[in-house]
Design a protein around this motif. Structure first.
Motif, PDB file in Angstrom:
ATOM      1  N   HIS A 154       0.724  -1.151  -0.147  1.00 35.08           N
ATOM      2  CA  HIS A 154      -0.118   0.097   0.053  1.00 35.08           C
ATOM      3  C   HIS A 154       0.836   1.278  -0.034  1.00 35.08           C
ATOM      4  N   GLN A 155       0.472   2.222  -0.669  1.00 33.83           N
ATOM      5  CA  GLN A 155       1.535   3.437  -0.778  1.00 33.83           C
ATOM      6  C   GLN A 155       0.511   4.814  -0.150  1.00 33.83           C
ATOM      7  N   GLU A 156       1.173   5.746  -0.092  1.00 34.57           N
ATOM      8  CA  GLU A 156       0.667   6.923   0.326  1.00 34.57           C
ATOM      9  C   GLU A 156      -0.155   7.426  -1.102  1.00 34.57           C
ATOM     10  N   ARG A 157      -1.202   8.148  -0.851  1.00 33.10           N
ATOM     11  CA  ARG A 157      -2.033   8.554  -2.065  1.00 33.10           C
ATOM     12  C   ARG A 157      -0.953   9.623  -2.804  1.00 33.10           C
ATOM     13  N   LYS A 158      -0.697   9.666  -4.117  1.00 34.91           N
ATOM     14  CA  LYS A 158       0.474  10.278  -4.678  1.00 34.91           C
ATOM     15  C   LYS A 158      -0.100  11.675  -5.197  1.00 34.91           C
ATOM     16  N   TYR A 159      -1.339  11.615  -5.992  1.00 33.53           N
ATOM     17  CA  TYR A 159      -1.758  12.968  -6.238  1.00 33.53           C
ATOM     18  C   TYR A 159      -3.444  13.064  -5.659  1.00 33.53           C
ATOM     19  N   GLY A 160      -3.836  14.058  -5.823  1.00 31.23           N
ATOM     20  CA  GLY A 160      -5.313  14.383  -5.342  1.00 31.23           C
ATOM     21  C   GLY A 160      -5.406  14.191  -4.018  1.00 31.23           C
ATOM     22  N   VAL A 161      -6.816  14.054  -3.541  1.00 31.88           N
ATOM     23  CA  VAL A 161      -7.126  13.878  -2.108  1.00 31.88           C
ATOM     24  C   VAL A 161      -8.176  12.699  -1.958  1.00 31.88           C
ATOM     25  N   THR A 162      -8.346  12.170  -0.909  1.00 31.87           N
ATOM     26  CA  THR A 162      -9.229  11.116  -0.567  1.00 31.87           C
ATOM     27  C   THR A 162     -10.782  11.561  -0.954  1.00 31.87           C
ATOM     28  N   LYS A 163     -11.616  10.802  -1.379  1.00 33.04           N
ATOM     29  CA  LYS A 163     -13.056  11.179  -1.822  1.00 33.04           C
ATOM     30  C   LYS A 163     -13.979  10.754  -0.731  1.00 33.04           C
ATOM     31  N   PHE A 164     -13.631  10.281   0.390  1.00 33.13           N
ATOM     32  CA  PHE A 164     -14.462   9.718   1.383  1.00 33.13           C
ATOM     33  C   PHE A 164     -14.117  10.540   2.716  1.00 33.13           C
ATOM     34  N   GLY A 165     -15.044  10.967   3.397  1.00 36.89           N
ATOM     35  CA  GLY A 165     -14.914  11.612   4.640  1.00 36.89           C
ATOM     36  C   GLY A 165     -15.161  10.657   5.906  1.00 36.89           C
ATOM     37  N   LEU A 166     -15.599  11.164   7.012  1.00 35.77           N
ATOM     38  CA  LEU A 166     -15.711  10.275   7.959  1.00 35.77           C
ATOM     39  C   LEU A 166     -17.197   9.749   8.093  1.00 35.77           C
ATOM     40  N   GLU A 167     -17.896  10.437   7.250  1.00 36.81           N
ATOM     41  CA  GLU A 167     -19.417   9.956   6.934  1.00 36.81           C
ATOM     42  C   GLU A 167     -19.519   8.219   6.566  1.00 36.81           C
ATOM     43  N   ARG A 168     -18.092   7.956   6.035  1.00 37.75           N
ATOM     44  CA  ARG A 168     -18.184   6.493   5.565  1.00 37.75           C
ATOM     45  C   ARG A 168     -18.510   5.489   6.561  1.00 37.75           C
ATOM     46  N   PHE A 169     -18.008   5.968   7.855  1.00 36.46           N
ATOM     47  CA  PHE A 169     -18.299   4.973   8.896  1.00 36.46           C
ATOM     48  C   PHE A 169     -19.497   4.884   9.518  1.00 36.46           C
ATOM     49  N   VAL A 170     -20.483   5.819   9.385  1.00 35.51           N
ATOM     50  CA  VAL A 170     -21.887   6.024   9.791  1.00 35.51           C
ATOM     51  C   VAL A 170     -22.611   5.177   8.761  1.00 35.51           C
ATOM     52  N   TYR A 171     -22.390   5.580   7.338  1.00 40.51           N
ATOM     53  CA  TYR A 171     -23.042   4.804   6.416  1.00 40.51           C
ATOM     54  C   TYR A 171     -22.766   3.388   6.267  1.00 40.51           C
ATOM     55  N   GLY A 172     -21.385   3.246   6.528  1.00 41.68           N
ATOM     56  CA  GLY A 172     -21.015   1.988   6.459  1.00 41.68           C
ATOM     57  C   GLY A 172     -21.786   1.046   7.533  1.00 41.68           C
ATOM     58  N   PHE A 173     -22.080   1.534   8.838  1.00 45.28           N
ATOM     59  CA  PHE A 173     -22.650   0.507   9.691  1.00 45.28           C
ATOM     60  C   PHE A 173     -24.122   0.446   9.351  1.00 45.28           C
ATOM     61  N   LEU A 174     -24.721   1.589   8.808  1.00 43.17           N
ATOM     62  CA  LEU A 174     -26.233   1.451   8.382  1.00 43.17           C
ATOM     63  C   LEU A 174     -26.283   0.436   7.317  1.00 43.17           C
ATOM     64  N   ASP A 175     -25.254   0.226   6.428  1.00 39.59           N
ATOM     65  CA  ASP A 175     -25.250  -0.505   5.122  1.00 39.59           C
ATOM     66  C   ASP A 175     -25.395  -1.887   5.795  1.00 39.59           C
ATOM     67  N   LEU A 176     -24.530  -2.129   6.740  1.00 40.62           N
ATOM     68  CA  LEU A 176     -24.238  -3.512   7.093  1.00 40.62           C
ATOM     69  C   LEU A 176     -25.436  -3.921   7.904  1.00 40.62           C
ATOM     70  N   LEU A 177     -26.282  -3.191   8.344  1.00 38.29           N
ATOM     71  CA  LEU A 177     -27.440  -3.640   9.003  1.00 38.29           C
ATOM     72  C   LEU A 177     -28.432  -4.063   8.016  1.00 38.29           C
ATOM     73  N   SER A 178     -28.532  -2.921   6.764  1.00 42.10           N
ATOM     74  CA  SER A 178     -29.404  -3.287   5.879  1.00 42.10           C
ATOM     75  C   SER A 178     -29.339  -4.766   5.178  1.00 42.10           C
ATOM     76  N   ILE A 179     -27.899  -4.767   4.760  1.00 40.27           N
ATOM     77  CA  ILE A 179     -27.557  -6.118   3.889  1.00 40.27           C
ATOM     78  C   ILE A 179     -27.816  -7.373   4.632  1.00 40.27           C
ATOM     79  N   THR A 180     -27.416  -7.104   6.029  1.00 39.00           N
ATOM     80  CA  THR A 180     -27.768  -8.518   6.814  1.00 39.00           C
ATOM     81  C   THR A 180     -29.177  -8.695   7.009  1.00 39.00           C
ATOM     82  N   PHE A 181     -29.883  -7.677   6.933  1.00 37.53           N
ATOM     83  CA  PHE A 181     -31.321  -7.664   6.941  1.00 37.53           C
ATOM     84  C   PHE A 181     -31.980  -8.381   5.781  1.00 37.53           C
ATOM     85  N   VAL A 182     -31.667  -7.502   4.598  1.00 36.93           N
ATOM     86  CA  VAL A 182     -32.144  -8.019   3.353  1.00 36.93           C
ATOM     87  C   VAL A 182     -31.796  -9.405   2.865  1.00 36.93           C
ATOM     88  N   SER A 183     -30.524  -9.625   3.474  1.00 35.84           N
ATOM     89  CA  SER A 183     -30.138 -11.078   2.689  1.00 35.84           C
ATOM     90  C   SER A 183     -30.889 -12.063   3.468  1.00 35.84           C
TER      91      SER A 183
END
Ligand code: UDP
Ligand code: MG
Length: 328
Positions: free
Chosen positions: A206-235
């Motif tokens: 893994h390398q450090e980002r060479k150009y540009g900036v990350t496209k995801f902020g901290l909201e990724r963890f909130v959304y990520g957790f909700l997504d996990l709940l919904s895919i667990t349920f849906v599946s």
């Protein structure tokens, strides 16, 4: 082992790269991929999905494609997100093995041949990269540890790094699953629940980002957790929502009824014995019973509605078939 008819694939590897404003990385990235795969004598295609970039990523892709016939491109009309980009590329990919990687040069193309080998020779359905030594800020690595722990626990899949952009799939997997919303973080989970259980892991550079900036902020963890709940349920309950809502509804309704009977019985008993009875509405239990009955009925109704929706859905009977014998 069952005998399989040889299947023909136009190329051995499809390299799928979703990108948002990564113009500076693209020339270097595509050159690097070419160098590695040509060296290993692998036939390949590179699918670049421009997820609504506002820089000149698409112009760069068009230009690169003139000199390199391996490149294919899809350009979204606006930004739909990484999952959407992956989903569309998965439909388009023709390779025997489909590898995904990020466009920012954080993932190394040097890993591709080994990932290809693990899928074709060790017969993994999916191999996920593991950024053993990460080059990201602490604000990202610490929540990521938590995220991975929770996902491991809920899904039962023993991966260290679910969200690694570098992954390889047998073509059957990408054609068999659907990635939507923000579900790219959970592709191994979706794959497992669709019966692709041979999931492997390879530690990757893994390398450090060479150009540009990350496209995801901290909201990724909130959304990520909700997504996990919904895919667990849906599946679990997509095809039988009533089993979930009906069970919960019945339990709640029963609880309400039992309390009601208890309160009623108490009242009658006290009256028969000429004892002074407390007002039913003065007892907390009464309100509990009331709520439990109402919630129970609501859950039941929700179950019926969900059942009717899933009945009318076009996908109510789509099952993934692994193999067929004497069946056209
Ligand atoms: N990306 C994308 N659409 C988006 C956000 C990101 O295609 O809406 C791409 C991005 O260009 C990169 C990859 O997804 O190729 C991973 O994003 P990033 O490197 O910003 O994530 P990080 O490494 O910080 O997790
Ligand atoms: Mg990155």
């Amino acid at each position: 082992m069952s005998k399989r008819l040889p299947q023909h694939f136009p190329v051995e590897i499809s390299v799928v790269i979703p990108l948002l404003n990564e113009a500076e990385s693209l020339p270097e990235l595509t050159r690097w991929i070419h160098r590695v795969l040509a060296q290993h004598g692998l036939t390949y295609e590179v699918i670049l999905i421009d997820d609504g970039s506002t820089d000149n990523s698409w112009e760069v892709i068009e230009e690169l494609a003139q000199a390199d016939t391996h490149l294919r491109g899809i350009r979204f009309n606006r930004n739909y997100g990484k999952s959407a980009a992956l989903n569309v590329a998965f439909r388009a990919a023709v390779g025997r093995v489909v590898c995904t990687m990020d466009a920012d040069l954080q993932d190394s193309p040097e890993e591709l041949p080994e990932l290809y080998r693990m899928i074709t020779e060790e017969h993994y359905d999916l191999v996920s990269g593991w950024k053993k030594k990460r080059f990201d800020p602490l604000s990202k690595t610490i929540p990521t540890k938590l995220f991975n722990g929770v996902t491991r626990w809920i899904s039962g899949i023993k991966l260290h790094d679910f969200n690694c952009g570098l992954k390889a799939y047998d073509q059957r997997v990408v054609k068999g699953i659907e990635v939507y919303g923000e579900m790219h973080r959970y592709i191994p989970v979706i794959a497992k629940w669709n019966g692709f259980a041979r999931i492997g892991e390879k530690s990757v550079q893994h390398q450090e980002r060479k150009y540009g900036v990350t496209k995801f902020g901290l909201e990724r963890f909130v959304y990520g957790f909700l997504d996990l709940l919904s895919i667990t349920f849906v599946s679990r309950f997509r095809r039988r929502p009533m089993h979930f809502f009906g069970t919960m509804g019945t339990l709640s309704f029963l609880l309400g009824m039992i309390i009601t009977l208890w309160l009623g019985g108490q009242k009658v008993y006290l009256a028969l014995n000429n004892l002074k009875a407390r007002d039913v509405t003065a007892q907390p239990l009464f309100f509990l019973a009331l709520v439990a009955v109402v919630v129970g009925v609501q859950l039941f109704l929700a179950g019926f509605l969900a059942e009717m929706i899933s009945l009318s859905g076009a996908r109510r009977n789509d099952y993934l078939v692994r193999e067929k014998l004497n069946i056209k």
